[in-house]
Design a protein around this motif. Structure first.
Motif, short mmCIF file in Angstrom:
data_model
loop_
_atom_site.label_atom_id
_atom_site.label_comp_id
_atom_site.label_asym_id
_atom_site.label_seq_id
_atom_site.Cartn_x
_atom_site.Cartn_y
_atom_site.Cartn_z
N CYS A 129 0.85 -1.19 0.00
CA CYS A 129 0.00 0.00 0.00
C CYS A 129 0.88 1.24 0.00
O CYS A 129 1.82 1.33 0.78
CB CYS A 129 -0.89 0.02 1.24
N GLN B 11 -3.82 -7.84 -8.37
CA GLN B 11 -4.89 -6.84 -8.39
C GLN B 11 -4.33 -5.52 -7.88
O GLN B 11 -3.61 -5.48 -6.88
CB GLN B 11 -6.06 -7.29 -7.51
N THR B 12 -4.66 -4.47 -8.58
CA THR B 12 -4.29 -3.12 -8.18
C THR B 12 -5.56 -2.29 -8.09
O THR B 12 -6.39 -2.32 -9.00
CB THR B 12 -3.33 -2.48 -9.20
N PHE B 13 -5.72 -1.58 -6.99
CA PHE B 13 -6.88 -0.69 -6.91
C PHE B 13 -6.50 0.58 -6.16
O PHE B 13 -5.52 0.62 -5.42
CB PHE B 13 -8.11 -1.37 -6.30
N TYR B 14 -7.28 1.61 -6.43
CA TYR B 14 -7.02 2.92 -5.87
C TYR B 14 -8.20 3.35 -5.01
O TYR B 14 -9.34 3.43 -5.49
CB TYR B 14 -6.78 3.95 -6.98
N LEU B 15 -7.92 3.58 -3.73
CA LEU B 15 -8.94 4.09 -2.82
C LEU B 15 -8.76 5.59 -2.68
O LEU B 15 -7.67 6.07 -2.38
CB LEU B 15 -8.81 3.43 -1.44
N ARG B 16 -9.83 6.30 -2.93
CA ARG B 16 -9.77 7.76 -2.88
C ARG B 16 -10.74 8.27 -1.81
O ARG B 16 -11.82 7.72 -1.64
CB ARG B 16 -10.16 8.33 -4.24
N TYR C 244 -13.98 6.56 2.08
CA TYR C 244 -13.12 6.11 0.98
C TYR C 244 -13.93 5.28 0.00
O TYR C 244 -14.84 4.54 0.40
CB TYR C 244 -11.94 5.29 1.51
N CYS D 273 -13.55 3.04 -3.96
CA CYS D 273 -12.65 2.47 -4.95
C CYS D 273 -12.85 3.20 -6.28
O CYS D 273 -13.90 3.07 -6.90
CB CYS D 273 -12.91 0.98 -5.12
N GLN D 274 -11.86 3.99 -6.67
CA GLN D 274 -11.97 4.77 -7.90
C GLN D 274 -11.57 3.93 -9.12
O GLN D 274 -12.16 4.06 -10.17
CB GLN D 274 -11.12 6.02 -7.83
N ASN D 275 -10.55 3.09 -8.98
CA ASN D 275 -10.08 2.24 -10.07
C ASN D 275 -9.75 0.87 -9.50
O ASN D 275 -9.25 0.76 -8.39
CB ASN D 275 -8.83 2.81 -10.74
N ASP D 276 -9.99 -0.18 -10.31
CA ASP D 276 -9.69 -1.54 -9.89
C ASP D 276 -9.26 -2.33 -11.11
O ASP D 276 -9.97 -2.36 -12.11
CB ASP D 276 -10.92 -2.16 -9.26
#
Length: 79
Positions: free
Chosen positions: A30, A60-65, A72, A74-77
């Motif tokens: 992270c 897996q890659t994801f972006y929490l914004r 928060y 998940c913007q992208n996964d």
């Protein structure tokens, strides 16, 4: 084969014949993004499908914004 959009992805997942999947996380990294109060997360591991003992590898890659109210999402996964 590519599937885009929630409906297309959901239809594909529903058509698969497996009954259960077990996730084994091997590594999770992270990294904060202080400019947006977000976190990018990279996870690797194994998937055990039904009773098969030969794991499938996954990444897996994801972006929490952080949203305006402090929550928060998940913007992208990417799986």
């Amino acid at each position: 084969e590519q599937f885009q959009g929630a409906q297309s992805i959901t239809q594909k997942l529903a058509s698969l014949s497996f009954q259960k999947v077990q996730h084994q996380v091997v590594k999770c990294d992270c990294q904060p993004n202080p400019t947006e109060n977000g976190v990018i997360i990279f996870v690797t591991g194994n998937l055990l499908v039904d009773d098969n003992q030969n794991p499938l590898k996954f990444a897996q890659t994801f972006y929490l914004r952080q949203g305006p109210s402090g929550n928060y999402f998940c913007q992208n996964d990417m799986f």
